[in-house]
Design a protein around this motif. Structure first.
Motif, PDB file in Angstrom:
ATOM      1  N   ARG A 106       1.041  17.401  26.653  1.00 14.50           N
ATOM      2  CA  ARG A 106      -0.162  18.020  27.273  1.00 14.50           C
ATOM      3  C   ARG A 106      -1.358  17.140  26.894  1.00 14.50           C
ATOM      4  O   ARG A 106      -2.229  17.417  27.275  1.00 14.50           O
ATOM      5  CB  ARG A 106      -0.247  19.494  26.438  1.00 14.50           C
ATOM      6  CG  ARG A 106       0.760  20.422  27.346  1.00 14.50           C
ATOM      7  CD  ARG A 106       0.190  21.751  27.105  1.00 14.50           C
ATOM      8  NE  ARG A 106       1.383  22.915  27.722  1.00 14.50           N
ATOM      9  CZ  ARG A 106       1.038  24.173  27.616  1.00 14.50           C
ATOM     10  NH1 ARG A 106      -0.023  24.688  26.671  1.00 14.50           N
ATOM     11  NH2 ARG A 106       1.913  25.024  28.259  1.00 14.50           N
ATOM     12  N   SER A 107      -0.961  16.193  25.779  1.00 17.39           N
ATOM     13  CA  SER A 107      -2.202  15.434  25.415  1.00 17.39           C
ATOM     14  C   SER A 107      -2.908  14.751  26.454  1.00 17.39           C
ATOM     15  O   SER A 107      -2.037  14.173  27.285  1.00 17.39           O
ATOM     16  CB  SER A 107      -1.905  14.753  24.148  1.00 17.39           C
ATOM     17  OG  SER A 107      -2.958  13.908  23.664  1.00 17.39           O
TER      18      SER A 107
ATOM     19  N   MET B  39       5.707  12.486  20.622  1.00 19.54           N
ATOM     20  CA  MET B  39       4.904  12.554  22.330  1.00 19.54           C
ATOM     21  C   MET B  39       4.525  14.145  22.450  1.00 19.54           C
ATOM     22  O   MET B  39       5.372  15.142  22.403  1.00 19.54           O
ATOM     23  CB  MET B  39       5.619  11.856  23.359  1.00 19.54           C
ATOM     24  CG  MET B  39       5.738  10.508  23.355  1.00 19.54           C
ATOM     25  SD  MET B  39       6.205   9.771  24.780  1.00 19.54           S
ATOM     26  CE  MET B  39       6.698   7.890  24.154  1.00 19.54           C
ATOM     27  N   ASN B  40       3.207  14.090  22.662  1.00 18.32           N
ATOM     28  CA  ASN B  40       2.705  15.439  23.271  1.00 18.32           C
ATOM     29  C   ASN B  40       2.416  15.524  24.619  1.00 18.32           C
ATOM     30  O   ASN B  40       1.639  14.637  25.130  1.00 18.32           O
ATOM     31  CB  ASN B  40       1.247  15.823  22.409  1.00 18.32           C
ATOM     32  CG  ASN B  40       0.644  17.079  22.672  1.00 18.32           C
ATOM     33  OD1 ASN B  40       1.184  17.711  23.569  1.00 18.32           O
ATOM     34  ND2 ASN B  40      -0.280  17.706  21.924  1.00 18.32           N
TER      35      ASN B  40
ATOM     36  N   GLY C 145      -0.207  11.059  21.423  1.00 16.77           N
ATOM     37  CA  GLY C 145      -0.889  12.258  21.365  1.00 16.77           C
ATOM     38  C   GLY C 145      -2.369  11.848  20.699  1.00 16.77           C
ATOM     39  O   GLY C 145      -3.037  10.924  20.638  1.00 16.77           O
TER      40      GLY C 145
ATOM     41  N   GLY D 207      -4.100  10.168  24.070  1.00 16.61           N
ATOM     42  CA  GLY D 207      -4.935  11.577  23.994  1.00 16.61           C
ATOM     43  C   GLY D 207      -6.117  11.414  24.732  1.00 16.61           C
ATOM     44  O   GLY D 207      -6.261  10.837  25.686  1.00 16.61           O
TER      45      GLY D 207
ATOM     46  N   THR E  43      -2.897  14.261  15.455  1.00 16.06           N
ATOM     47  CA  THR E  43      -1.515  14.192  15.282  1.00 16.06           C
ATOM     48  C   THR E  43      -0.928  12.942  14.766  1.00 16.06           C
ATOM     49  O   THR E  43      -0.242  12.622  13.745  1.00 16.06           O
ATOM     50  CB  THR E  43      -0.699  14.514  16.599  1.00 16.06           C
ATOM     51  OG1 THR E  43      -1.010  15.676  17.035  1.00 16.06           O
ATOM     52  CG2 THR E  43       0.917  14.578  16.376  1.00 16.06           C
ATOM     53  N   GLN E  44      -1.763  11.831  15.246  1.00 11.85           N
ATOM     54  CA  GLN E  44      -1.522  10.354  14.749  1.00 11.85           C
ATOM     55  C   GLN E  44      -1.836  10.271  13.090  1.00 11.85           C
ATOM     56  O   GLN E  44      -0.978   9.746  12.728  1.00 11.85           O
ATOM     57  CB  GLN E  44      -2.649   9.464  15.616  1.00 11.85           C
ATOM     58  CG  GLN E  44      -2.367   9.210  16.823  1.00 11.85           C
ATOM     59  CD  GLN E  44      -3.189   8.580  17.555  1.00 11.85           C
ATOM     60  OE1 GLN E  44      -4.280   7.797  17.128  1.00 11.85           O
ATOM     61  NE2 GLN E  44      -3.118   8.385  18.985  1.00 11.85           N
TER      62      GLN E  44
END
Length: 458
Positions: free
Chosen positions: A143-144, A140-141, A195, A220, A199-200
């Motif tokens: 900030r996304s 998991m990001n 994200g 995202g 990234t995915q």
């Protein structure tokens, strides 16, 4: 049997009348300017089309000029459509134009309804029922998408459902591909990402490599891949329901220069613009600063692309997508009807003048526009490297760049119930509509004839 036949007759009647309504609407839309404006009305329509062409030409000049010339071009792009509207209003024909446009919309809606009723069904990727994962792993990001991970409590929900979650630290970049491979080595039986699409794609490639299911969480900014999977983009937490109540979709995965992509790879103008460090903070300003030289060929490489038996020479923009995007429905632009067709979508644009730019608007078959599908695309250039935007991320790739698609390589686990499954939209075929409108009784248009066949009462 009799009730079924009567039900079929009612459906056929509705289908025929929809086709007739479509043809009547499009005929009246075409005749209205002549009926109420005479020859002058038709001439006004031609002048209106020319005015819209001037607006597009002004937009082209605005993108390829700087300083006072750009300001003047913007003024033309705004003034031309305003003048067209004023011209129709002064001749008291504005209502005719508006009514004609409304009739065109009605013709499209009723025509598609009629054709969709002739046996067409929504195009859906086949769903495969599989047991829930026992050891899911998610990256998991935080900030996304404007911090959706925190706002929707994605980490907490995933952990309640038995997943192991790794939060990426923007201050300490980590190799997500290596994270995914290490998770597989530790026994993960599902890989997922909350994200962006870039990234995915990286984690999806690892999942495909090991034959594991992949989970998409729409955390995202744009979530194009999630949209085409039918996932809820307004509530990313709903995507996690797939961990307990999910099905699998087997979809295609694209590769460009060895790098995976779930959406598309862009070359030319966009591929160069995204390289700029200022692009993330000021997309519009950066593009306006770079476009004059890029569009006029003063900077950037000259591209050549080979797709199947077609060669595209010198396109300013080239988009290679994992399955083709829809073009026949304005409401569906930017969406893919399916993700398992096994072909890449190819869109190439070459505009050398303001007239070419206007032609793209007025002529759907304009010479500067190339739309096709292919299993492989090879992109070359007059330089050793080309800029590329792969799922929105900037890369510089050595030429020639090989783009390919691996059919149904990716097992995507999605919630069983999801709100946005795309519906098939039939192309308007006026010849078919005329046959349908002229049909009497149950006809071969639906595969059933009035004189006999399935559904006729015994």
């Amino acid at each position: 049997m009799g009730l079924a036949w009567q039900s079929g007759e009612r459906a056929d009647r509705k289908q025929r009348w929809s086709a007739r309504a479509s043809l009547a609407s499009v005929t009246l839309a075409a005749l209205l300017p002549l009926l109420y404006g005479g020859v002058g009305g038709v001439l006004l329509l031609l002048v209106g089309a020319a005015g819209m062409g001037m607006a597009v030409a002004g937009l082209w000049w605005a993108l390829t000029r700087r300083g006072a010339a750009r300001v003047a071009a913007v003024a033309l792009a705004v003034a031309a459509p305003v003048a067209v509207v004023g011209m129709f209003a002064s001749t008291h024909l504005l209502w005719v134009v508006l009514l004609s446009l409304t009739l065109w919309v009605l013709a499209v809606v009723t025509g598609r309804y009629a054709l969709r009723s002739t046996g067409l069904r929504p195009v859906r990727v086949k769903e495969h029922r599989t047991p829930p994962p026992r050891r899911p792993f998610l990256v998991m990001n935080p900030r996304s998408g404007g911090a959706k991970v925190e706002r929707f409590g994605l980490k907490e929900k995933a952990e309640r459902l038995g997943a192991r979650v790794v939060l990426l630290d923007p201050e300490r970049p980590r190799d997500v591909t290596e994270l995914a491979r290490r998770a597989v080595a530790d026994g993960a039986d599902l890989l997922g990402v909350a994200g962006g699409d870039g990234t995915q794609a990286l984690v999806a490639a690892v999942a495909a490599e090991h034959g594991l299911p992949f989970l998409v969480v729409s955390a995202g900014t744009r979530n194009h891949f999630a949209m085409d999977l039918g996932l809820d983009r307004d509530d990313p937490a709903a995507c996690l329901d797939a961990l307990t109540d999910g099905v699998e979709l087997h979809v295609d995965l694209g590769f460009v220069g060895g790098r995976p992509f779930v959406n598309n790879a862009s070359f030319g103008v966009y591929g160069t613009v995204v390289q700029s460090p200022a692009y993330r903070e000021d997309k519009v300003g950066t593009a306006l600063d770079l476009l004059p030289e890029l569009l006029t060929g003063q900077s950037g490489p000259r591209l050549t692309a080979r797709a199947g038996g077609t060669t595209l020479v010198g396109p300013q923009a080239l988009l290679v997508s994992n399955n083709p995007y829809r073009r026949d429905d304005p409401a569906g632009l930017g969406r893919r009807e399916r993700l398992d067709s096994g072909v890449l979508g190819v869109l190439g644009i070459r505009v050398d003048s303001a007239a070419d730019a206007a032609g793209l608007l007025l002529d759907p078959e304009a010479a500067g526009l190339t739309v096709l599908t292919a299993r492989e695309v090879i992109v070359d250039a007059d330089r050793p490297t080309v800029d590329a935007g792969i799922d929105g991320e900037a890369f510089v790739l050595p030429v020639p760049v090989h783009c390919r698609i691996v059919p149904r390589a990716l097992r995507v686990r999605v919630p069983r119930l999801r709100p946005g499954v795309p519906q098939a939209q039939p192309r308007l075929d006026w010849r078919r509509l005329r046959k349908l409108a002229a049909a009497v009784g149950r006809t071969a248009v639906t595969g059933r004839r009035a004189g006999g066949g399935p559904g006729r009462p015994g």
